[in-house]
Design an enzyme around this catalytic site. Structure first.
Site, PDB file in Angstrom:
ATOM      1  N   ASN A  98       0.959   5.953  -6.928  1.00 44.57           N
ATOM      2  CA  ASN A  98       2.251   5.337  -6.626  1.00 44.57           C
ATOM      3  C   ASN A  98       3.011   5.217  -7.944  1.00 44.57           C
ATOM      4  OD1 ASN A  98       4.380   3.674  -5.963  1.00 44.57           O
ATOM      5  ND2 ASN A  98       3.126   1.867  -5.541  1.00 44.57           N
TER       6      ASN A  98
ATOM      7  N   LYS B 141       5.970   4.359  -8.466  1.00 42.37           N
ATOM      8  CA  LYS B 141       6.986   3.300  -8.461  1.00 42.37           C
ATOM      9  C   LYS B 141       8.313   3.824  -9.022  1.00 42.37           C
ATOM     10  CE  LYS B 141       3.295  -0.033  -8.524  1.00 42.37           C
ATOM     11  NZ  LYS B 141       2.856  -1.387  -8.798  1.00 42.37           N
TER      12      LYS B 141
ATOM     13  N   HIS C 259       4.253  -1.992   0.862  1.00 40.75           N
ATOM     14  CA  HIS C 259       3.789  -2.357  -0.483  1.00 40.75           C
ATOM     15  C   HIS C 259       4.239  -3.779  -0.804  1.00 40.75           C
ATOM     16  CE1 HIS C 259       3.348  -2.462  -4.821  1.00 40.75           C
ATOM     17  NE2 HIS C 259       2.469  -1.484  -4.672  1.00 40.75           N
TER      18      HIS C 259
ATOM     19  N   GLU D  83       5.485  -5.040  -3.321  1.00 38.07           N
ATOM     20  CA  GLU D  83       6.789  -5.151  -3.994  1.00 38.07           C
ATOM     21  C   GLU D  83       7.932  -5.017  -2.979  1.00 38.07           C
ATOM     22  OE1 GLU D  83       5.902  -2.179  -6.962  1.00 38.07           O
ATOM     23  OE2 GLU D  83       4.442  -3.561  -7.842  1.00 38.07           O
TER      24      GLU D  83
ATOM     25  N   GLU E 251      -4.483  -4.274  -1.452  1.00 43.04           N
ATOM     26  CA  GLU E 251      -4.001  -4.507  -2.809  1.00 43.04           C
ATOM     27  C   GLU E 251      -3.753  -5.997  -3.010  1.00 43.04           C
ATOM     28  OE1 GLU E 251      -2.072  -0.695  -4.518  1.00 43.04           O
ATOM     29  OE2 GLU E 251      -0.536  -1.812  -3.482  1.00 43.04           O
TER      30      GLU E 251
ATOM     31  N   GLY F  92      -0.639  -4.485 -11.370  1.00 44.38           N
ATOM     32  CA  GLY F  92       0.081  -4.398 -12.633  1.00 44.38           C
ATOM     33  C   GLY F  92      -0.225  -5.528 -13.604  1.00 44.38           C
TER      34      GLY F  92
ATOM     35  N   SER G 130      -4.582  -2.499 -10.524  1.00 44.38           N
ATOM     36  CA  SER G 130      -5.125  -2.296 -11.877  1.00 44.38           C
ATOM     37  C   SER G 130      -6.379  -1.415 -11.910  1.00 44.38           C
ATOM     38  CB  SER G 130      -5.383  -3.644 -12.561  1.00 44.38           C
ATOM     39  OG  SER G 130      -4.161  -4.365 -12.705  1.00 44.38           O
TER      40      SER G 130
HETATM   41  P1  PGA Z   1      -1.293  -0.957 -10.470  1.00 45.89           P
HETATM   42  O1  PGA Z   1      -0.412  -0.841  -9.130  1.00 45.89           O
HETATM   43  O2  PGA Z   1      -2.360   0.107 -10.390  1.00 45.89           O
HETATM   44  O3  PGA Z   1      -0.319  -0.688 -11.582  1.00 45.89           O
HETATM   45  O4  PGA Z   1      -1.862  -2.313 -10.498  1.00 45.89           O
HETATM   46  C1  PGA Z   1      -1.023  -0.562  -7.895  1.00 45.89           C
HETATM   47  C2  PGA Z   1       0.035  -0.530  -6.824  1.00 45.89           C
HETATM   48  O5  PGA Z   1       0.968  -1.336  -6.861  1.00 45.89           O
HETATM   49  O6  PGA Z   1      -0.025   0.302  -5.895  1.00 45.89           O
END
Ligand code: PGA
Length: 249
Positions: free
Chosen positions: A9, A11, A95, A97, A167, A173, A212
Site C-alpha cells: 500500500n 499510500k 483502510h 486512514e 491492521e 506507521g 509496521s
Molecule cells: P505500515 O502501514 O506498514 O507503514 O505500518 C501499513 C498499512 O497502513 O497498510
C-alpha cells in the site's frame, strides 16, 4: 492451502519517476518470489503508468480505494469500473486512514465490497482496533462488528472472493508491531467468526497482517497459523525491503 499474499500500500507517495523506478526494481527481484502472490497499490493517478509496466508480469495491480458508485456526479472519486478497465485485480477497502480521515463506517465499507466485486475486483477489507480500544479490552468487540458488517451486507459468500487485512491502528506507521501471538489471536478470532457462518469460506480466506511489517519481523509473523501474508505500507516503498518481506512467506 492458502497461497500467501503480500500487498504493498503505497499510500499518497511517489512521483512518476519514483513509481517507475520502484516497479522496475520490484520486477527485477520478483522472479524468485514464486511462492507469494504480489500486489502493488499505487495512488490512483499512477495506476495507468503502473498498469503499463506491470502488464503480463508476475506482480498484480491494485488500488487503495474505490467509490461505492459505478459512475456519475461524485467529484474526486474513482469508480471500480475505471480500475478494472486499467487491469486492477485488487482494491483495498476500509483502510483505517479512510475510516479516520474520511469518515468511512462499516456500512460504507460493506457497500464498497459489493461495488468492487461487481466489476471483478478482489477487495482487501481492512479491520483493526485503536490503541484505546485495545487497552479497554474492546478489540474483539470492535473487530467483530467490522467483520459482521461484511457478513450481514455482502454476505459470507462474498468473502470467498475477498481478502481480509487485520491492521491494528496503533501499529500502522508507528514502528510498533503486534507480536506474532497478538496478531495470531486476532486472526484466529476473525476466522472463527466467519467459520460460524461458513467453515469452507473461512478455511480458504486469506487474512493478512498489516502494521509496521518489515523484512526483519516478517518471518516470525508469517509462521503463525492464521497469518497468510501482509499488507505493507512504509516498507513497500523500498523494492528490496518489499521483496525481502515477500521471500519471508
Ligand atoms: P505500515 O502501514 O506498514 O507503514 O505500518 C501499513 C498499512 O497502513 O497498510
Amino acid at each position: 492451502m492458502r497461497r500467501p499474499l503480500i500487498a504493498g500500500n503505497w499510500k499518497m507517495n511517489g512521483t512518476r519517476d519514483s513509481v517507475s523506478a520502484l516497479i522496475d526494481g520490484l520486477l527485477v527481484g520478483a522472479v524468485d518470489v514464486a511462492r507469494a502472490e504480489m500486489v502493488v497499490c499505487p495512488p490512483a493517478v499512477f495506476i495507468a503508468e503502473a498498469a503499463a509496466r506491470l502488464d503480463g508480469g508476475p506482480i498484480a495491480l491494485g488500488a487503495q480505494d474505490l467509490s461505492e458508485h459505478a459512475a456519475g456526479a461524485y467529484t474526486g472519486e474513482v469508480a471500480g469500473p475505471m480500475l478494472a478497465d486499467y487491469g486492477c485485480r485488487f482494491v483495498i477497502i476500509g483502510h483505517s486512514e479512510r475510516r479516520a480521515f474520511h469518515g468511512e463506517d462499516n456500512a460504507l465499507v460493506a457497500r464498497k465490497m459489493t461495488a468492487a466485486q461487481a466489476v471483478g475486483l478482489t477487495p482487501i477489507a481492512c479491520v483493526g482496533e485503536t490503541l484505546e480500544e485495545r487497552e479497554s479490552g474492546a478489540t474483539e468487540a470492535v473487530i467483530g462488528r467490522q467483520i459482521d458488517a461484511l457478513l450481514d451486507g455482502p454476505g459470507v459468500g462474498a468473502l470467498a472472493d475477498a481478502v481480509v487485512a487485520y491492521e491494528p491502528v496503533w501499529a500502522i506507521g508507528t514502528g510498533l508491531t503486534a507480536t506474532p501471538d497478538q496478531a495470531q489471536a486476532v486472526h484466529a478470532f476473525i476466522r472463527n467468526r466467519i467459520s460460524a457462518r461458513d467453515a469452507t469460506v473461512a478455511a480458504g480466506l486469506r487474512i493478512l497482517y498489516g502494521g509496521s511489517v518489515k523484512g526483519a519481523n516478517a518471518p516470525e509473523l508469517f509462521t503463525m497459523d492464521d497469518i497468510d501474508g501482509g499488507l505493507i505500507g512504509g516498507a513497500a516503498l523500498d523494492a528490496n525491503e518489499f521483496l525481502t518481506i515477500c521471500r519471508a512467506t
